[in-house]
Design a protein around this motif. Sequence first.
Motif, mmCIF file in Angstrom:
data_model
loop_
_atom_site.group_PDB
_atom_site.id
_atom_site.type_symbol
_atom_site.label_atom_id
_atom_site.label_comp_id
_atom_site.label_asym_id
_atom_site.label_seq_id
_atom_site.Cartn_x
_atom_site.Cartn_y
_atom_site.Cartn_z
ATOM 1 N N GLY A 177 0.826 -1.194 0.000
ATOM 2 C CA GLY A 177 0.000 0.000 0.000
ATOM 3 C C GLY A 177 0.861 1.245 0.000
ATOM 4 O O GLY A 177 2.012 1.225 0.456
ATOM 5 N N VAL A 178 0.311 2.324 -0.542
ATOM 6 C CA VAL A 178 1.002 3.615 -0.449
ATOM 7 C C VAL A 178 0.759 4.155 0.954
ATOM 8 O O VAL A 178 -0.176 3.741 1.648
ATOM 9 C CB VAL A 178 0.509 4.593 -1.532
ATOM 10 N N PRO A 179 1.602 5.081 1.437
ATOM 11 C CA PRO A 179 1.482 5.550 2.819
ATOM 12 C C PRO A 179 0.098 6.034 3.216
ATOM 13 O O PRO A 179 -0.345 5.784 4.345
ATOM 14 C CB PRO A 179 2.524 6.667 2.889
ATOM 15 N N THR A 180 -0.610 6.728 2.321
ATOM 16 C CA THR A 180 -1.934 7.226 2.697
ATOM 17 C C THR A 180 -2.901 6.073 2.985
ATOM 18 O O THR A 180 -3.802 6.209 3.830
ATOM 19 C CB THR A 180 -2.520 8.129 1.596
ATOM 20 N N MET A 181 -2.730 4.940 2.323
ATOM 21 C CA MET A 181 -3.574 3.787 2.612
ATOM 22 C C MET A 181 -3.335 3.293 4.030
ATOM 23 O O MET A 181 -4.289 3.001 4.777
ATOM 24 C CB MET A 181 -3.298 2.661 1.612
ATOM 25 N N TYR A 182 -2.078 3.175 4.412
ATOM 26 C CA TYR A 182 -1.773 2.728 5.767
ATOM 27 C C TYR A 182 -2.291 3.728 6.805
ATOM 28 O O TYR A 182 -2.760 3.332 7.877
ATOM 29 C CB TYR A 182 -0.272 2.516 5.932
ATOM 30 N N THR A 183 -2.194 5.004 6.495
ATOM 31 C CA THR A 183 -2.711 6.016 7.418
ATOM 32 C C THR A 183 -4.192 5.778 7.700
ATOM 33 O O THR A 183 -4.638 5.800 8.855
ATOM 34 C CB THR A 183 -2.507 7.428 6.843
ATOM 35 N N HIS A 184 -4.968 5.519 6.638
ATOM 36 C CA HIS A 184 -6.405 5.298 6.817
ATOM 37 C C HIS A 184 -6.688 3.964 7.511
ATOM 38 O O HIS A 184 -7.631 3.866 8.317
ATOM 39 C CB HIS A 184 -7.106 5.353 5.467
ATOM 40 N N LEU A 185 -5.894 2.939 7.226
ATOM 41 C CA LEU A 185 -6.077 1.666 7.915
ATOM 42 C C LEU A 185 -5.826 1.809 9.412
ATOM 43 O O LEU A 185 -6.568 1.262 10.239
ATOM 44 C CB LEU A 185 -5.146 0.607 7.322
ATOM 45 N N LEU A 186 -4.791 2.562 9.759
ATOM 46 C CA LEU A 186 -4.449 2.738 11.169
ATOM 47 C C LEU A 186 -5.500 3.536 11.926
ATOM 48 O O LEU A 186 -5.571 3.455 13.158
ATOM 49 C CB LEU A 186 -3.080 3.423 11.284
ATOM 50 N N ARG A 187 -6.316 4.293 11.203
ATOM 51 C CA ARG A 187 -7.372 5.067 11.855
ATOM 52 C C ARG A 187 -8.618 4.241 12.148
ATOM 53 O O ARG A 187 -9.531 4.714 12.827
ATOM 54 C CB ARG A 187 -7.750 6.267 10.972
ATOM 55 N N LEU A 188 -8.684 3.004 11.636
ATOM 56 C CA LEU A 188 -9.843 2.161 11.917
ATOM 57 C C LEU A 188 -9.872 1.819 13.406
ATOM 58 O O LEU A 188 -8.927 1.232 13.937
ATOM 59 C CB LEU A 188 -9.774 0.871 11.099
#
Length: 517
Positions: free
Chosen positions: A264-275
């Motif tokens: 994933g690109v960094p923004t994807m991980y950012t959104h996953l971590l916000r779950l």
Amino acid sequence: MTTLAGVLARTARRCPDRIAVQFGDVALTYAELDREVDALAAELAGRGLAQGDRMLLLAGNSDAFVVAVYAGLRLGAIVVPINPRSAPTEIDYLATDTGARLLLFGPEVADGVRAWHSLPDRTGEAEPLALGAVEGYDDVRSAARDHAARKHAARGHAARPAHVEVSEDDDALIIYTSGTTGRPKGALFDHRRVLWVGINTSIGMGLRDGERMLHVAPLYHAASLNMLLLNGMMLGATHVILPAFEPATVADTLARERITFFFGVPTMYTHLLRLPDLADRDLSRLRICLYGAAPMPAHTAEALVAALPDAWIVQACGQTEGGPGGILLHHDDVVARPEASGRVAVPNTEVRIVDPSGNDVEPGGVGEMIMRGESMMKGYWRKPEATAETVRDGWVHTGDLARIDEDGYITLVDRLKDLIITGGANVYSAEVEGVLAAHPAVGDLAVVGRRNEEYGEIVVAVVDLAPGASLTLDELREYGRTQLSGYKLPRELTIGAVPRNPSGKILKHRLRVDLDG
């Protein structure tokens, strides 16, 4: 033959009943995928696609994308995957630049194809063919299946394209660069170079036979296509494909499908971590999480390591022109130095950080990252001057400015063209972004230079605020003051969306145009 399509055929013989591609309700075994590729290749050959012809592929992530890629490769054509969100004029530029014979497209982008085909000044002459039911266009995938079924019923075997002698030195792919600094250029690769990308990736990241890969990043991009999809076919991987990124859906799929490898690109991980319920899912099968295509803030990398204690976290930093190829930051180094971009070169690749004279910089110095190896592009499609500027004495000059320290850690600090010179001092935007992105009010951020009569340029921060947050310039400057020198702090703050391409890279040339008027 050792070609990309030949690898698929071999894997189909080795593990015919293993699921190769899964998309929605579609699940194709390797044997079924190989037959579908043969059928579509036969259909395309009947429509005039020949060895060496260029075939544009305009489609989102799907099983149809995979079948189309391999059908073109099996015929010895040069496949040109392009952004499915391309505007009509962008499609025309790519069709004209490549001189493509065919344009295969998914039903989801039919409106864009119609708009391109209706351009009054259109110059691209590629014939558009649909990979599904679209009014007004031939559905070549359904036609291929029907023809294959009739031939099988009549003769007892599936349709196969006319035999084409394809070698590993034949051209296979044109992958267009991101266009973050202007019009994209087509990086040309033959089969051998792409196969080396797979070998290097497998060695460098410890990939295994039978990996279960989740694809949500765009498949037309070099990282997803060369490093993962085409490489995964060598490994007999199961490719689980999602059409778009939606955090909860991705997290659910990782757990339900027992995914072992995710990019994933960094923004994807950012959104996953916000779950809020990410920890409630069973992600114990997830062995490797790869991130790249854009810098990841250090605090996000640290949070990712903490959230996925069973996974091996790896950063890849490179360029399309390298296959992609470049440098890796393995898990232990992500833990030790989350702000770094890499420490070791991708296997079978050499990387140097050099000054303008081509000499290696001393530890602590900043220079351009250059690289060479078996996976580097042949050159830019029909652009010899641009090729000569980028590839010198066998080394690909990336245009990335990087700092190397005494321990060998390499940290990208800017693009050569994005370097901000304010009052005679160099400001590396990536360094400033890495600090300011951790401010709790910042949802997304970019740092660029704006022309200024007194200083030459001034530092400007463009901030997309986190939900419900507010921010002033003074607050942002005060936050960065403890880690950044005063001349590196932004003198202006603009609140608004940060434009990124589908790979997650910031379109700084667009921001500079907006700021300078």
